[in-house]
Design an enzyme around this catalytic site. Structure first.
Site, PDB file in Angstrom:
ATOM      1  CD  GLU A  19      27.317  -1.078  19.566  1.00 40.73           C
ATOM      2  OE1 GLU A  19      26.214  -1.148  20.130  1.00 40.73           O
ATOM      3  OE2 GLU A  19      28.275  -0.427  20.029  1.00 40.73           O
ATOM      4  CB  ALA A  20      28.389  -1.084  12.625  1.00 44.61           C
ATOM      5  NE  ARG A  21      26.874   4.507  18.833  1.00 42.68           N
ATOM      6  CZ  ARG A  21      27.416   5.166  19.876  1.00 42.68           C
ATOM      7  NH1 ARG A  21      28.087   4.513  20.795  1.00 42.68           N
ATOM      8  NH2 ARG A  21      27.275   6.481  19.987  1.00 42.68           N
ATOM      9  NE  ARG A  50      23.195   3.445  21.922  1.00 45.46           N
ATOM     10  CZ  ARG A  50      22.548   2.295  21.745  1.00 45.46           C
ATOM     11  NH1 ARG A  50      21.243   2.292  21.504  1.00 45.46           N
ATOM     12  NH2 ARG A  50      23.184   1.156  21.809  1.00 45.46           N
ATOM     13  CG  HIS A 106      22.759   3.186  27.040  1.00 47.97           C
ATOM     14  ND1 HIS A 106      21.842   2.860  26.070  1.00 47.97           N
ATOM     15  CD2 HIS A 106      23.897   2.520  26.748  1.00 47.97           C
ATOM     16  CE1 HIS A 106      22.400   2.025  25.213  1.00 47.97           C
ATOM     17  NE2 HIS A 106      23.640   1.793  25.601  1.00 47.97           N
ATOM     18  CE  LYS A 133      24.807  -1.572  25.544  1.00 51.56           C
ATOM     19  NZ  LYS A 133      25.277  -0.674  24.462  1.00 51.56           N
ATOM     20  NE  ARG A 171      32.755  -0.684  30.110  1.00 54.73           N
ATOM     21  CZ  ARG A 171      32.004  -0.302  29.076  1.00 54.73           C
ATOM     22  NH1 ARG A 171      31.779  -1.155  28.089  1.00 54.73           N
ATOM     23  NH2 ARG A 171      31.496   0.911  29.018  1.00 54.73           N
ATOM     24  CD  GLN A 194      34.149   0.473  24.490  1.00 53.42           C
ATOM     25  OE1 GLN A 194      34.713   1.221  23.701  1.00 53.42           O
ATOM     26  NE2 GLN A 194      32.899   0.055  24.319  1.00 53.42           N
TER      27      GLN A 194
END
Length: 291
Positions: A19-21, A50, A106, A133, A171, A194
């Site tokens: 995932e590229a933020r 985001r 979220h 998600k 997770r 995480q």
């Protein structure tokens, strides 16, 4: 991935999905898009920009955020992630092309009731999601089971887990229960609770998910995963040995303990030669550690 150098690190990593933020990025995006294109050609790439409302760092307007999304789509990522509540959601979904849309929600305050969670999933599916998600925050162990119950129950694939220390188990278990992927950090964690990529691979390797493979590419991918797990565990061993060295110095004890070393090497069995090198590395760390 949240920093420019992370994209290059991701290219070199054994991770198969990245995932590229893009929300923390500033300045010219053209070089970044080139790197994203390389990632999309060699791995499964998710791009997202985001919003601050859901934990992101983007500073501009929604129109500017949409512009970043459109530029990122030039890299032909496999997935694009936009918040379910975003004003630009429909624009991103319309512009995604062959990419699949992840509509995300979220909650950094807690985990809502199950009916609310199911409502978010339905809303995302009706809003054009190819993947849903849901990421909440665990305030109790039960919150893990609540979010995991969403996986495999909708019409579209669902990635669901709880953030925070109490949510780590969700997770880990989400992909084992049918989620298409889960999230880990190549470097510093990007979200509460995480784990690192190496730590996750150590867990999955121990669970035996890389057994009974039949193709050469799958076997090589399994080797890369196990290597990442070994590197993670070796780093952990060095960190523990550094703490032991600090404690020994504070107590006036010798770094060397021949009987302990002999015990470790005896347990190593056929890997005695390899463990001898590991033990020497750890002794060196203990010697140079400051008091």
């Amino acid at each position: 991935m949240e920093r420019p150098r992370d994209l290059e690190k991701a290219l070199r990593s054994p991770a198969r999905c990245v995932e590229a933020r893009l929300d923390p990025y500033r300045g010219e995006l053209a070089p970044v898009v080139d790197l994203l294109g390389e990632l999309a050609r060699s791995k499964t790439l998710i791009v997202t920009v985001r919003s601050p409302a859901e934990g992101g760092h983007f500073k501009g307007s929604e129109e500017e955020r949409l512009s970043v999304y459109l530029k990122a789509l030039d890299a032909a990522p496999q997935y694009v992630d936009v918040e379910l509540a975003a004003k630009i959601r429909e624009d991103v979904v319309r512009a995604k092309g062959p990419a699949k849309a992840i509509l995300s929600r979220h909650d950094f305050g807690g985990t809502p009731d199950l009916e609310i969670l199911r409502g978010w999933v339905r809303e995302a599916e009706e809003g054009g999601a190819d993947v849903v998600k849901i990421a909440t925050t665990a305030r109790s162990w039960d919150d893990n089971f609540k979010v995991l119950s969403l996986v495999g129950r909708g019409g579209k694939p669902v990635v669901a887990f709880a953030m925070g220390p109490l949510g780590v188990m969700s997770r880990i278990f989400a992909p084992l229960m049918g989620a298409p992927f889960t999230y880990a950090a190549l470097d510093a964690p990007a979200a509460p609770g995480q784990l690192s990529y190496g730590a996750m691979e150590a867990i999955y390797s121990s669970l035996g998910i890389y057994s009974n493979l039949s193709s050469l590419p799958d076997m090589r991918a399994a080797l890369d995963a196990v290597d990442s797990a070994l590197i993670h565990l070796l780093k952990l061993r060095l960190e523990i040995c550094r703490d032991i060295g600090r404690l020994k110095k504070s107590l006036g004890l010798s770094v060397y303990d021949d009987s302990r070393e002999a015990e470790v090497l005896k347990r190593a069995g056929d890997f005695k030669q390899l463990f001898d090198l590991v033990v020497q590395m750890c002794k060196a760390v203990q010697i140079v550690v400051p008091t």
